[in-house]
Design a protein around this motif. Sequence first.
Motif, PDB file in Angstrom:
ATOM      1  N   ALA A  62       0.830  -1.214   0.000  1.00  0.00           N
ATOM      2  CA  ALA A  62       0.000   0.000   0.000  1.00  0.00           C
ATOM      3  C   ALA A  62       0.862   1.262   0.000  1.00  0.00           C
ATOM      4  O   ALA A  62       0.391   2.334  -0.390  1.00  0.00           O
ATOM      5  CB  ALA A  62      -0.938  -0.004   1.203  1.00  0.00           C
ATOM      6  N   HIS A  71      -4.748  -3.828  -5.511  1.00  0.00           N
ATOM      7  CA  HIS A  71      -5.940  -4.678  -5.465  1.00  0.00           C
ATOM      8  C   HIS A  71      -6.013  -5.291  -4.066  1.00  0.00           C
ATOM      9  O   HIS A  71      -5.115  -6.038  -3.660  1.00  0.00           O
ATOM     10  CB  HIS A  71      -5.846  -5.802  -6.499  1.00  0.00           C
ATOM     11  CG  HIS A  71      -5.993  -5.340  -7.919  1.00  0.00           C
ATOM     12  ND1 HIS A  71      -7.016  -5.765  -8.732  1.00  0.00           N
ATOM     13  CD2 HIS A  71      -5.247  -4.483  -8.663  1.00  0.00           C
ATOM     14  CE1 HIS A  71      -6.905  -5.191  -9.924  1.00  0.00           C
ATOM     15  NE2 HIS A  71      -5.829  -4.419  -9.915  1.00  0.00           N
ATOM     16  N   VAL A  72      -7.057  -4.960  -3.326  1.00  0.00           N
ATOM     17  CA  VAL A  72      -7.222  -5.453  -1.951  1.00  0.00           C
ATOM     18  C   VAL A  72      -8.124  -6.689  -1.979  1.00  0.00           C
ATOM     19  O   VAL A  72      -9.335  -6.590  -2.192  1.00  0.00           O
ATOM     20  CB  VAL A  72      -7.795  -4.353  -1.036  1.00  0.00           C
ATOM     21  CG1 VAL A  72      -8.000  -4.896   0.374  1.00  0.00           C
ATOM     22  CG2 VAL A  72      -6.868  -3.141  -1.016  1.00  0.00           C
ATOM     23  N   HIS A  79      -9.871  -4.616   4.478  1.00  0.00           N
ATOM     24  CA  HIS A  79     -10.231  -3.802   3.297  1.00  0.00           C
ATOM     25  C   HIS A  79     -10.097  -2.307   3.594  1.00  0.00           C
ATOM     26  O   HIS A  79      -9.473  -1.574   2.822  1.00  0.00           O
ATOM     27  CB  HIS A  79     -11.668  -4.096   2.845  1.00  0.00           C
ATOM     28  CG  HIS A  79     -11.851  -5.472   2.279  1.00  0.00           C
ATOM     29  ND1 HIS A  79     -13.048  -5.906   1.771  1.00  0.00           N
ATOM     30  CD2 HIS A  79     -10.994  -6.511   2.144  1.00  0.00           C
ATOM     31  CE1 HIS A  79     -12.915  -7.152   1.338  1.00  0.00           C
ATOM     32  NE2 HIS A  79     -11.683  -7.548   1.557  1.00  0.00           N
ATOM     33  N   THR A  83      -7.092   0.042   2.077  1.00  0.00           N
ATOM     34  CA  THR A  83      -7.552   1.019   1.086  1.00  0.00           C
ATOM     35  C   THR A  83      -7.164   2.427   1.533  1.00  0.00           C
ATOM     36  O   THR A  83      -6.648   3.235   0.742  1.00  0.00           O
ATOM     37  CB  THR A  83      -9.083   0.903   0.890  1.00  0.00           C
ATOM     38  OG1 THR A  83      -9.360  -0.405   0.391  1.00  0.00           O
ATOM     39  CG2 THR A  83      -9.613   1.950  -0.070  1.00  0.00           C
ATOM     40  N   ARG A  84      -7.382   2.711   2.811  1.00  0.00           N
ATOM     41  CA  ARG A  84      -7.042   4.043   3.330  1.00  0.00           C
ATOM     42  C   ARG A  84      -5.550   4.322   3.158  1.00  0.00           C
ATOM     43  O   ARG A  84      -5.145   5.382   2.667  1.00  0.00           O
ATOM     44  CB  ARG A  84      -7.431   4.139   4.808  1.00  0.00           C
ATOM     45  CG  ARG A  84      -7.223   5.524   5.404  1.00  0.00           C
ATOM     46  CD  ARG A  84      -7.906   5.656   6.749  1.00  0.00           C
ATOM     47  NE  ARG A  84      -9.254   5.126   6.685  1.00  0.00           N
ATOM     48  CZ  ARG A  84      -9.720   4.139   7.456  1.00  0.00           C
ATOM     49  NH1 ARG A  84      -8.957   3.572   8.348  1.00  0.00           N
ATOM     50  NH2 ARG A  84     -10.953   3.720   7.331  1.00  0.00           N
ATOM     51  N   VAL A  93      -7.336   2.211  -6.062  1.00  0.00           N
ATOM     52  CA  VAL A  93      -7.568   0.942  -5.365  1.00  0.00           C
ATOM     53  C   VAL A  93      -8.695   0.172  -6.024  1.00  0.00           C
ATOM     54  O   VAL A  93      -9.726   0.755  -6.394  1.00  0.00           O
ATOM     55  CB  VAL A  93      -7.925   1.189  -3.873  1.00  0.00           C
ATOM     56  CG1 VAL A  93      -8.120  -0.136  -3.141  1.00  0.00           C
ATOM     57  CG2 VAL A  93      -6.842   2.018  -3.185  1.00  0.00           C
ATOM     58  N   CYS A  95     -10.897  -2.472  -4.463  1.00  0.00           N
ATOM     59  CA  CYS A  95     -11.126  -3.064  -3.147  1.00  0.00           C
ATOM     60  C   CYS A  95     -12.284  -4.056  -3.225  1.00  0.00           C
ATOM     61  O   CYS A  95     -13.382  -3.705  -3.643  1.00  0.00           O
ATOM     62  CB  CYS A  95     -11.443  -1.983  -2.113  1.00  0.00           C
ATOM     63  SG  CYS A  95     -11.766  -2.692  -0.481  1.00  0.00           S
ATOM     64  N   LEU A 109     -14.119   5.877   4.261  1.00  0.00           N
ATOM     65  CA  LEU A 109     -13.347   5.633   3.032  1.00  0.00           C
ATOM     66  C   LEU A 109     -13.798   6.567   1.909  1.00  0.00           C
ATOM     67  O   LEU A 109     -12.979   7.017   1.102  1.00  0.00           O
ATOM     68  CB  LEU A 109     -13.511   4.187   2.568  1.00  0.00           C
ATOM     69  CG  LEU A 109     -12.751   3.125   3.356  1.00  0.00           C
ATOM     70  CD1 LEU A 109     -13.028   1.749   2.764  1.00  0.00           C
ATOM     71  CD2 LEU A 109     -11.256   3.407   3.366  1.00  0.00           C
ATOM     72  N   ALA A 113     -11.252   8.866  -0.080  1.00  0.00           N
ATOM     73  CA  ALA A 113     -11.044   8.784  -1.535  1.00  0.00           C
ATOM     74  C   ALA A 113     -11.235  10.147  -2.177  1.00  0.00           C
ATOM     75  O   ALA A 113     -10.511  10.522  -3.105  1.00  0.00           O
ATOM     76  CB  ALA A 113     -12.012   7.770  -2.144  1.00  0.00           C
ATOM     77  N   VAL A 120     -11.599   4.352  -6.383  1.00  0.00           N
ATOM     78  CA  VAL A 120     -11.749   3.078  -5.676  1.00  0.00           C
ATOM     79  C   VAL A 120     -12.849   2.312  -6.413  1.00  0.00           C
ATOM     80  O   VAL A 120     -13.992   2.766  -6.452  1.00  0.00           O
ATOM     81  CB  VAL A 120     -12.144   3.266  -4.190  1.00  0.00           C
ATOM     82  CG1 VAL A 120     -12.352   1.913  -3.518  1.00  0.00           C
ATOM     83  CG2 VAL A 120     -11.075   4.081  -3.444  1.00  0.00           C
ATOM     84  N   LEU A 336     -16.668   3.144  -5.490  1.00  0.00           N
ATOM     85  CA  LEU A 336     -16.810   3.314  -4.054  1.00  0.00           C
ATOM     86  C   LEU A 336     -18.242   3.623  -3.630  1.00  0.00           C
ATOM     87  O   LEU A 336     -18.750   3.053  -2.661  1.00  0.00           O
ATOM     88  CB  LEU A 336     -15.861   4.412  -3.583  1.00  0.00           C
ATOM     89  CG  LEU A 336     -15.698   4.475  -2.069  1.00  0.00           C
ATOM     90  CD1 LEU A 336     -14.266   4.791  -1.700  1.00  0.00           C
ATOM     91  CD2 LEU A 336     -16.635   5.471  -1.447  1.00  0.00           C
TER      92      LEU A 336
END
Length: 386
Positions: A62, A71-72, A79, A83-84, A93, A95, A109, A113, A120, A336
């Motif tokens: 990350a 890619h999470v 997650h 992502t954060r 991202v 996610c 999140l 973002a 995302v 997202l």
Amino acid sequence: MEERRLRIAVAGTGMIGRIHARSARLAGADLVAVAASTPQRGAAAAAELGAARHAANAEELATAPDVDVLHVCTPNHLHGPLTRLALEHGKHVVCEKPLATSLAEAQQLAADAERADRFVAVPFVYRYHPVVRHARELIVAGELGEVRLLHGSYLQDWLLTTADTNWRVDAGLGGRSRAFADIGSHWCDLASFVTGHRFTSAVSAVETAIPLRDGQPPVTTEDVAAALLRTDRGALANVVVSQVSPGRKNRLWIEVDGAEASVAFDQEQPESLWVGRRDGARIVLRDPEQLAPAARRFAVVPGGHPQGYLDCFDAFVRDVYTGIRDGELPEGTPQLADGLRAAAVTDAVMDAAASGTWTEVAGAERAAAATGATAAPHTASNGGAA
Ligand SMILES: NC(=O)c1ccc[n+]([C@@H]2O[C@H](COP(=O)([O-])OP(=O)(O)OC[C@H]3O[C@@H](n4cnc5c(N)ncnc54)[C@H](O)[C@@H]3O)[C@@H](O)[C@H]2O)c1
């Protein structure tokens, strides 16, 4: 001048991480690194997947300067934090769903973002079946008339016996909802994507059919859920979700009933769409010749040559990377705001099951408007042009 290839990394190399890595390759990205639960597993996965290197842990991916897209694909509890961290380090991202293990974290999140000005994307990949796009186009064109009822189910059997277990069963790793967050979220996303309706309230019941699994502490997450939902355009919806239905492997089934016609889609039979009218029903095959123009680009092989889940994933990743390059995700890309909306519906379903009363789907509309939700179809009869 040739564009630089996107450099991507995959955190979590289990079932879905491998599929992400494969689709990323097909989309022309460089798989620069992977990370798994231990460095040893990471090294084995890097060798197997052909990644340039493995990282000691997912946090290293990350923050790595040579990664454009993370890619999470880890268990759910990671997650949000991964992502954060990736957003803070300027990465886009992809996610996995559920976006986070609580609505509050998903909302956070969204703010992260927006601040980072990065994409995302959330792999609600059933959107990419060509006949799903065709169904959506029928609704956009007004062929169904006013949509009145959305119903269906998402049934699996892989957690059927007391011997079956997985990290998802543990609320600390999976979140307070299991079946609904894991697969009900896919159904809700698909229903909203196809119809343009958004869920506004829910009443529900959930059951832990198997409260004790071998070698596990008492299970608190649900094996089955049944939810009745209302939409913002006045339709009713009903979905049954289960991970303990014998013989059902991945049966996402959805029907949309309008005033003029109905459509039904079965994820396990993705080469066809049922279209019903009072004077008869017909099957639309995933044959590019029969599909609406907007659906055709997802039909990558001629009719009679079956496509499936992996093709959906490939199309999703290809669209995300195209969007990252263009600075705008293609219409229909699950992002997202869609993951946030699914988190809000899941939260309402779980709260409704606890209270036994109708419960509003909180905050999703406001947050989605702020972060740029996927444009949803509208028809003349249900609210404006597409
Ligand atoms: N979009 C879809 O269609 C779809 C399908 C399946 C799974 N999923 C989602 O993908 C995620 C992973 O699911 P799965 O089925 O691949 O699970 P899995 O158990 O097969 O894989 C999870 C992987 O994460 C690794 N892992 C665990 N802790 C880690 C850590 N701290 N750092 C890095 N890696 C770690 C594990 O070693 C394992 O390889 C879940 O959130 C699930 O909801 C989405």
